[in-house]
Design a protein around this motif. Sequence first.
Motif, PDB file in Angstrom:
ATOM      1  N   VAL B 243       0.841  -1.199   0.000  1.00  0.00           N
ATOM      2  CA  VAL B 243       0.000   0.000   0.000  1.00  0.00           C
ATOM      3  C   VAL B 243       0.876   1.250   0.000  1.00  0.00           C
ATOM      4  CG1 VAL B 243      -1.681   1.328   1.334  1.00  0.00           C
ATOM      5  CG2 VAL B 243      -1.950  -1.135   1.114  1.00  0.00           C
ATOM      6  N   LEU B 244       1.933   1.228   0.835  1.00  0.00           N
ATOM      7  CA  LEU B 244       2.847   2.372   0.892  1.00  0.00           C
ATOM      8  C   LEU B 244       3.444   2.655  -0.485  1.00  0.00           C
ATOM      9  CD1 LEU B 244       5.173   2.374   4.039  1.00  0.00           C
ATOM     10  CD2 LEU B 244       3.441   4.034   3.345  1.00  0.00           C
ATOM     11  N   MET B 245       3.941   1.617  -1.141  1.00  0.00           N
ATOM     12  CA  MET B 245       4.551   1.801  -2.462  1.00  0.00           C
ATOM     13  C   MET B 245       3.532   2.368  -3.442  1.00  0.00           C
ATOM     14  SD  MET B 245       6.569  -1.770  -2.927  1.00  0.00           S
ATOM     15  CE  MET B 245       7.022  -2.695  -1.477  1.00  0.00           C
ATOM     16  N   PHE B 246       2.338   1.815  -3.382  1.00  0.00           N
ATOM     17  CA  PHE B 246       1.273   2.269  -4.282  1.00  0.00           C
ATOM     18  C   PHE B 246       0.966   3.742  -4.025  1.00  0.00           C
ATOM     19  CE2 PHE B 246      -3.097   2.455  -5.928  1.00  0.00           C
ATOM     20  CZ  PHE B 246      -2.973   1.726  -7.095  1.00  0.00           C
ATOM     21  N   ALA B 247       0.864   4.108  -2.729  1.00  0.00           N
ATOM     22  CA  ALA B 247       0.545   5.489  -2.372  1.00  0.00           C
ATOM     23  C   ALA B 247       1.655   6.430  -2.836  1.00  0.00           C
ATOM     24  CB  ALA B 247       0.330   5.602  -0.865  1.00  0.00           C
ATOM     25  N   ILE B 248       2.908   5.980  -2.723  1.00  0.00           N
ATOM     26  CA  ILE B 248       4.038   6.803  -3.155  1.00  0.00           C
ATOM     27  C   ILE B 248       3.892   7.157  -4.637  1.00  0.00           C
ATOM     28  CG2 ILE B 248       6.506   6.659  -3.717  1.00  0.00           C
ATOM     29  CD1 ILE B 248       6.854   5.232  -0.988  1.00  0.00           C
ATOM     30  N   VAL B 249       3.521   6.157  -5.432  1.00  0.00           N
ATOM     31  CA  VAL B 249       3.385   6.385  -6.873  1.00  0.00           C
ATOM     32  C   VAL B 249       2.215   7.323  -7.176  1.00  0.00           C
ATOM     33  CG1 VAL B 249       2.896   5.274  -9.088  1.00  0.00           C
ATOM     34  CG2 VAL B 249       4.448   4.189  -7.471  1.00  0.00           C
ATOM     35  N   ILE B 250       1.055   7.017  -6.579  1.00  0.00           N
ATOM     36  CA  ILE B 250      -0.153   7.778  -6.898  1.00  0.00           C
ATOM     37  C   ILE B 250      -0.047   9.212  -6.365  1.00  0.00           C
ATOM     38  CG2 ILE B 250      -2.656   7.922  -6.579  1.00  0.00           C
ATOM     39  CD1 ILE B 250      -1.820   5.599  -8.334  1.00  0.00           C
ATOM     40  N   LEU B 251       0.425   9.335  -5.128  1.00  0.00           N
ATOM     41  CA  LEU B 251       0.494  10.659  -4.498  1.00  0.00           C
ATOM     42  C   LEU B 251       1.569  11.512  -5.147  1.00  0.00           C
ATOM     43  CD1 LEU B 251      -0.987  11.698  -1.828  1.00  0.00           C
ATOM     44  CD2 LEU B 251       1.280  11.604  -0.827  1.00  0.00           C
ATOM     45  N   GLY B 252       2.700  10.914  -5.430  1.00  0.00           N
ATOM     46  CA  GLY B 252       3.809  11.686  -5.984  1.00  0.00           C
ATOM     47  C   GLY B 252       3.539  12.125  -7.409  1.00  0.00           C
ATOM     48  N   GLY B 253       2.978  11.241  -8.185  1.00  0.00           N
ATOM     49  CA  GLY B 253       2.700  11.564  -9.579  1.00  0.00           C
ATOM     50  C   GLY B 253       2.952  10.343 -10.429  1.00  0.00           C
ATOM     51  N   ILE B 294      -8.674  14.420  -4.004  1.00  0.00           N
ATOM     52  CA  ILE B 294      -9.805  15.242  -4.429  1.00  0.00           C
ATOM     53  C   ILE B 294      -9.323  16.424  -5.265  1.00  0.00           C
ATOM     54  CG2 ILE B 294     -11.663  16.758  -3.626  1.00  0.00           C
ATOM     55  CD1 ILE B 294     -11.876  14.893  -1.161  1.00  0.00           C
ATOM     56  N   PHE B 295      -8.225  17.055  -4.812  1.00  0.00           N
ATOM     57  CA  PHE B 295      -7.851  18.326  -5.436  1.00  0.00           C
ATOM     58  C   PHE B 295      -6.741  18.201  -6.466  1.00  0.00           C
ATOM     59  CE2 PHE B 295      -9.636  19.552  -1.273  1.00  0.00           C
ATOM     60  CZ  PHE B 295     -10.717  20.253  -1.756  1.00  0.00           C
ATOM     61  N   ARG B 296      -5.996  17.149  -6.429  1.00  0.00           N
ATOM     62  CA  ARG B 296      -4.920  17.010  -7.421  1.00  0.00           C
ATOM     63  C   ARG B 296      -4.750  15.532  -7.762  1.00  0.00           C
ATOM     64  NH1 ARG B 296      -1.054  20.566  -9.502  1.00  0.00           N
ATOM     65  NH2 ARG B 296       0.831  19.523 -10.174  1.00  0.00           N
ATOM     66  N   THR B 297      -5.686  15.060  -8.578  1.00  0.00           N
ATOM     67  CA  THR B 297      -5.758  13.622  -8.827  1.00  0.00           C
ATOM     68  C   THR B 297      -4.534  13.096  -9.563  1.00  0.00           C
ATOM     69  OG1 THR B 297      -7.038  14.201 -10.748  1.00  0.00           O
ATOM     70  CG2 THR B 297      -8.259  13.415  -8.862  1.00  0.00           C
ATOM     71  N   GLN B 298      -3.837  13.956 -10.285  1.00  0.00           N
ATOM     72  CA  GLN B 298      -2.704  13.447 -11.067  1.00  0.00           C
ATOM     73  C   GLN B 298      -1.437  13.326 -10.238  1.00  0.00           C
ATOM     74  OE1 GLN B 298      -3.868  16.500 -10.910  1.00  0.00           O
ATOM     75  NE2 GLN B 298      -2.902  17.879 -12.350  1.00  0.00           N
ATOM     76  N   GLY B 299      -1.526  13.652  -8.932  1.00  0.00           N
ATOM     77  CA  GLY B 299      -0.348  13.572  -8.068  1.00  0.00           C
ATOM     78  C   GLY B 299       0.321  14.942  -7.958  1.00  0.00           C
ATOM     79  N   ILE B 300       1.312  15.035  -7.046  1.00  0.00           N
ATOM     80  CA  ILE B 300       1.931  16.335  -6.796  1.00  0.00           C
ATOM     81  C   ILE B 300       2.735  16.797  -8.009  1.00  0.00           C
ATOM     82  CG2 ILE B 300       3.488  17.617  -5.270  1.00  0.00           C
ATOM     83  CD1 ILE B 300       2.860  15.507  -3.127  1.00  0.00           C
ATOM     84  N   LEU B 301       3.540  15.908  -8.542  1.00  0.00           N
ATOM     85  CA  LEU B 301       4.354  16.259  -9.716  1.00  0.00           C
ATOM     86  C   LEU B 301       4.016  15.319 -10.860  1.00  0.00           C
ATOM     87  CD1 LEU B 301       7.991  16.772  -8.327  1.00  0.00           C
ATOM     88  CD2 LEU B 301       6.449  18.520  -9.197  1.00  0.00           C
ATOM     89  N   PRO B 302       2.971  15.612 -11.615  1.00  0.00           N
ATOM     90  CA  PRO B 302       2.621  14.706 -12.709  1.00  0.00           C
ATOM     91  C   PRO B 302       3.703  14.730 -13.788  1.00  0.00           C
ATOM     92  CG  PRO B 302       1.262  16.671 -12.771  1.00  0.00           C
ATOM     93  CD  PRO B 302       2.077  16.769 -11.535  1.00  0.00           C
ATOM     94  N   PRO B 303       3.769  13.682 -14.610  1.00  0.00           N
ATOM     95  CA  PRO B 303       4.825  13.654 -15.633  1.00  0.00           C
ATOM     96  C   PRO B 303       4.616  14.772 -16.642  1.00  0.00           C
ATOM     97  CG  PRO B 303       3.230  11.912 -16.023  1.00  0.00           C
ATOM     98  CD  PRO B 303       2.880  12.523 -14.708  1.00  0.00           C
ATOM     99  N   ARG B 304       5.708  15.307 -17.125  1.00  0.00           N
ATOM    100  CA  ARG B 304       5.599  16.297 -18.192  1.00  0.00           C
ATOM    101  C   ARG B 304       5.724  15.576 -19.523  1.00  0.00           C
ATOM    102  NH1 ARG B 304       9.482  21.098 -16.520  1.00  0.00           N
ATOM    103  NH2 ARG B 304      10.916  19.405 -16.929  1.00  0.00           N
ATOM    104  N   PRO B 305       5.076  16.129 -20.560  1.00  0.00           N
ATOM    105  CA  PRO B 305       5.180  15.462 -21.865  1.00  0.00           C
ATOM    106  C   PRO B 305       6.649  15.362 -22.277  1.00  0.00           C
ATOM    107  CG  PRO B 305       3.606  17.280 -21.935  1.00  0.00           C
ATOM    108  CD  PRO B 305       4.290  17.356 -20.622  1.00  0.00           C
ATOM    109  N   ARG B 306       6.999  14.276 -22.936  1.00  0.00           N
ATOM    110  CA  ARG B 306       8.362  14.139 -23.430  1.00  0.00           C
ATOM    111  C   ARG B 306       8.604  15.179 -24.515  1.00  0.00           C
ATOM    112  NH1 ARG B 306       6.081   9.170 -23.433  1.00  0.00           N
ATOM    113  NH2 ARG B 306       7.027   7.492 -22.244  1.00  0.00           N
ATOM    114  N   SER B 307       9.841  15.596 -24.667  1.00  0.00           N
ATOM    115  CA  SER B 307      10.131  16.476 -25.793  1.00  0.00           C
ATOM    116  C   SER B 307      11.137  15.773 -26.690  1.00  0.00           C
ATOM    117  CB  SER B 307      10.663  17.819 -25.311  1.00  0.00           C
ATOM    118  OG  SER B 307      11.890  17.630 -24.665  1.00  0.00           O
ATOM    119  N   TYR B 308      10.966  15.990 -27.964  1.00  0.00           N
ATOM    120  CA  TYR B 308      11.817  15.314 -28.946  1.00  0.00           C
ATOM    121  C   TYR B 308      12.540  16.354 -29.792  1.00  0.00           C
ATOM    122  CZ  TYR B 308       9.308  11.035 -27.832  1.00  0.00           C
ATOM    123  OH  TYR B 308       8.772   9.954 -27.186  1.00  0.00           O
TER     124      TYR B 308
END
Lengths: 254, 320
Positions: B243-253, B294-308
């Motif tokens: 659960v901790l690992m899962f929360a780390i991923v979801i909460l962080g981004g 509730i307020f930031r479903t994508q996590g604190i630091l969501p991934p940024r689009p890759r740039s090419y």
Amino acid sequence: MSLLSIQRLTKNFGGLTAVNNVSFDVEQGSVVGLIGPNGAGKTTVFNLITGIYQPDQGAISFEQASLLRLPTHRIVSLGIARTFQTIRLFQNMSVLENVLAGCHCRMKSGILSSMFHFPRQQREERAAIDRALKALDFVGLRDQAENLSKNLSYGNQRLLEIARALGTEPRLLVLDEPAGGMNENETAQLVSLIERIRGMGITVLLIEHDMSLVMRVCEQIVVLEYGSKIAEGSPEEIQRNERVIAAYLGTEDG
Amino acid sequence: MSIHRKNVLGAVFLAILGLLPLFLNSYWVDVLNSIGIYAILGLSLNLIVGHSGLFNLGHAAFYAVGAYTAAILNTHFHIPVLWLLPLCALTAGLFALVIARPIIHLRGDYLCIVTIGIGEIVRIALINNIFGITGGANGIFGISRPSILGLTLRTPTHFFYLILVFTLLTIFLFHLLEYSRFGRALNFLREDAVAAEGSGINTAHYKLAAFVLGAAWAGMVGNIYAAKMTIISPESFTFWESVLMFAIVILGGSGSIFGVLLGAALIVGLPELFREFASARMLVFGAAMVAMMIFRTQGILPPRPRSYDLFETVEGERKA
């Protein structure tokens, strides 16, 4: 020799026969239209060709090789690419990456070379990006390459689906209602795009409700009604066909 | 210029991080070690949950397989524990392959339930001393201290640098992975599996590959954990760990390397900072998670689009 050959294809969903004993051929280099009223089974035929469904009876062969029981991604790598009736882009990824999805099946890098970026992987990646940019150029979306695909206009999203399909380097392109939701101007551009695709030697099979588009770009038309083929021929023949007119407009005695 | 500045900032941050053990007591260095271990576990789970969109609430099982592989082979055959890193990756990866092969086609919530079951099966099998080699509820003790180039790793500071190097290596390799055919394929199947398959991507293969790679990486973390603790027992691999690992991923981004690192720092580090609030800290922690979702479903630091690099190459040369 025909590129795609469909013989006595039948598909049932429970008690409903969605496709009933349908046969037709798609010749190399042609543009073929598949038309019919709503619910006639057109998209089901496409899903059978691309391996999303398996037919209950019948045969589908592409370049003389049977497609039955092949998974969809294998069929794509054999050279059949498709677009979807309801747009299915990778919404939160860039326009370029959507086309790179199509390029995927022509690339080889596995887990290790993806993780360590070996020189061969880097060359392959560069070549794929260049190829994807060319495909975007071809459909006129080159300047949108870095935008997220969900931010494109509806018509451009349809074009991006075509670019993604072209990224797979197909021999047969299967378009499911490519003009759906397009305005007249966009439809006119689509017509010229389809003609340019054909000019590249890619065969096109399309479902479309916009009859003016179908009559303009298709040289052969197959008409389905209630899952069965009711007519097949050139646009002129189809326009004069009594059964087709009845299917679309109804008959006087209802 | 901004890339240059980013590099400088990164180097300064790394230097500060690298010097931290000189100023902290061993308790806080150990907290940093925990954060590092959970960061790598989070990154490995991020491949499965974040990048591929496969819900896995049993990641502790793969972590356990790696830890027990290291512990058993070290205590029975006296193989230096760090030499076993590749083997721990292999056993955890193979275990994931065997386990995931029949269930990988399951969708979202169904897969989630099955992975919870797998996590519990592994934990209970360990408690029941399966094959008579896991030491039952007491676990395995007496794992020998690892040594690198003659230096035996004993203190939290020693392990701090081992974990730091492994974390940096993980970040580097996973970053390269994101910019590759493999990394993109995982994202395509998360975004729309039908469209991915229709674009020529072997979705079943990539789902399985994500699982196996993530599990193999967790297995290597298990090895480091066993080396650091010298004693392991089933209670280190409970459902709560997953659960901790899962929360780390979801909460962080989800899908973001920096998000996962931040998630690990917050979820493992903050409860330590607020230890004086004792029981209330878990309440605050839980409330913070609810608010985030509730307020930031994508996590604190969501991934940024890759740039090419969009400049096409023409026969090896570049055109502007």
